[in-house]
Design an enzyme around this catalytic site. Structure first.
Site, PDB file in Angstrom:
ATOM      1  N   CYS A 124      -8.359   2.618  11.580  1.00  0.00           N
ATOM      2  CA  CYS A 124      -7.244   3.349  10.963  1.00  0.00           C
ATOM      3  C   CYS A 124      -6.128   2.372  10.645  1.00  0.00           C
ATOM      4  O   CYS A 124      -5.189   2.201  11.428  1.00  0.00           O
ATOM      5  CB  CYS A 124      -6.741   4.460  11.885  1.00  0.00           C
ATOM      6  SG  CYS A 124      -5.431   5.478  11.123  1.00  0.00           S
ATOM      7  N   CYS A 151      -2.578   3.640  10.618  1.00  0.00           N
ATOM      8  CA  CYS A 151      -1.991   3.817  11.951  1.00  0.00           C
ATOM      9  C   CYS A 151      -1.508   2.496  12.538  1.00  0.00           C
ATOM     10  O   CYS A 151      -0.416   2.415  13.102  1.00  0.00           O
ATOM     11  CB  CYS A 151      -3.018   4.420  12.910  1.00  0.00           C
ATOM     12  SG  CYS A 151      -3.786   5.953  12.391  1.00  0.00           S
ATOM     13  N   ASP A 152      -2.334   1.466  12.432  1.00  0.00           N
ATOM     14  CA  ASP A 152      -2.154   0.254  13.230  1.00  0.00           C
ATOM     15  C   ASP A 152      -1.585  -0.938  12.476  1.00  0.00           C
ATOM     16  O   ASP A 152      -1.312  -1.976  13.086  1.00  0.00           O
ATOM     17  CB  ASP A 152      -3.507  -0.143  13.852  1.00  0.00           C
ATOM     18  CG  ASP A 152      -4.089   0.968  14.718  1.00  0.00           C
ATOM     19  OD1 ASP A 152      -3.305   1.782  15.225  1.00  0.00           O
ATOM     20  OD2 ASP A 152      -5.316   1.023  14.865  1.00  0.00           O
TER      21      ASP A 152
END
Length: 394
Positions: free
Chosen positions: A212, A215-216
């Site tokens: 992801c 997200c990261d």
């Protein structure tokens, strides 16, 4: 429950799922944005060992990612055993659209899903959904969710462990042990990211390996990363990562299978492009320190010193939990007709986990509506509507 902390980034859809879960269950929490606070990011890594969000901390309990089972065990409560007209498994575009159509038909509906939005929520930008010239996956998903929450639909953030039929009722059991009962079942489980399948991958997931990027990405500011994949999603990820990182290498096992516009953008962004290469080994114990890649034409191997590896190598149907309940094709996709019927009366399906060829958000949404209408028609064709007591006794 005092002292609950949720470490998050502003662009993480799974972080929003944790927040929604805690809010629903009346749990107060402090939200800590590690995308903007580097000291908080270091604190999160020290506590959890993770370089990925979300991370939820409650006393000595540390929950990594949107782990629906552990969240339910620690903060939730079991279902009371109602009988629903429709149980929808999955909350991507297909499932959320089906929920709206079921609600409009006055069907008592519950949606059970491990996350809201599915793969759409992880898209950096969507340029082909009618009504929006461009929109992020997170924003489009939020609009879907807001519309669903405007109806009397129960939305449960849980992972499904088992689905079966007993008499005239479909039973859906979740990972935490809750059981939901319904007269019809609409399957929209979507797809899940494919992994490399090489040693160390699971151990390093969240510790340098990520599925992801949205997200990261903030954890890799001023670092070197690689993106694996040859499709549009991989190209989009690589392009977006240049906003955070020192250098980005794009690795594709075969030739690239992407729209020309993305390849042009990647070249303009200065991304190192390696076609016909694949990752053969991951390096690092506590965190990723590098990878080995192989040139599939010459057989030569090369070590890359990188801090992050983002996987965008395709998706596989999330249908293993179904067992032999419905017919699947060789790819593990649910076989359906034009109206979303499966081979089992009362079970319908829609979205990317089905045999429909076009895997597009707009197609999934349309098929979700068709599946809901077919489920309503099925209920109407039943001889009489059984009472809750009659259903339980079958």
């Amino acid at each position: 429950m005092a002292g609950v902390k949720v470490y998050t980034t502003g662009s993480c859809p799974y972080c929003r799922m944790v927040q929604a879960f805690l809010t629903k269950h009346g749990v107060e929490y402090d939200l800590i944005d590690v995308g903007n606070d580097r000291e908080a990011a270091r604190e999160m890594v020290r506590i959890s060992g993770q370089r990925g969000v979300p991370v939820t901390v409650s006393g000595d309990v540390v929950i990594v990612g949107f782990d629906a089972k552990r969240l339910q065990e620690h903060f939730g409560a079991l279902d009371a055993g109602e009988i629903y007209d429709a149980i929808i498994v999955g909350a991507g575009p297909a499932g959320l659209t089906a929920a709206v159509y079921c609600a409009r038909k006055q069907m008592k509906t519950v949606v059970i899903a491990e996350n809201i939005g599915g793969q759409a929520a992880s898209s950096w930008v969507i340029e082909n959904y009618m009504g929006f010239s461009t929109i992020s996956g997170e924003e489009l998903t939020r609009k879907f969710e807001e519309q669903v929450r405007g109806f009397d639909v129960r939305l449960e953030l849980e992972s499904v462990g088992e689905v079966r039929k007993e008499g005239g009722v479909f039973l859906v059991r979740t990972a935490s042990g809750a059981t939901y009962r319904g007269r019809t079942l609409i399957l929209t489980p979507g797809k899940e990211p494919r992994k490399l399948g090489i040693p160390g991958e699971d151990r390093l997931m969240g510790r340098g390996v990520s599925i992801c990027a949205i997200c990261d990405a903030p954890f890799y500011r001023d670092r070197s990363v690689a993106v694996v994949g040859g499709g549009n999603a991989a190209l989009q990820t690589a392009i977006e990562m240049t906003k955070y990182t020192n250098s980005v290498t794009l690795i594709a096992r075969k030739a690239f299978r992407c729209d020309e516009i993305y390849f042009t953008r990647a070249e303009e962004a200065g991304i190192q492009v390696l076609a016909h290469h694949e990752v053969t080994a991951l390096h690092g114990e506590e965190g990723l320190t590098g990878v080995t890649i192989r040139d599939n034409k010459t057989g030569e191997e090369l070590d890359l010193d990188i801090d992050g590896l983002f996987l965008a190598i395709g998706l596989v149907p999330n249908t293993r939990f179904l067992g032999d309940l419905v017919a699947l094709n060789e790819a593990g996709e649910i076989l359906i007709d034009n109206d979303g019927h499966t081979n089992v009366p009362g079970i319908f399906a829609a979205g990317d986990a089905t045999s429909v060829r076009a895997k597009q958000i707009i197609v999934a949404a349309g098929d979700g509506a068709k599946a809901a209408l077919a489920a309503h028609e099925y209920l109407e064709e039943l001889t009489g509507r059984p009472t809750e007591e009659q259903v339980i006794c079958t």
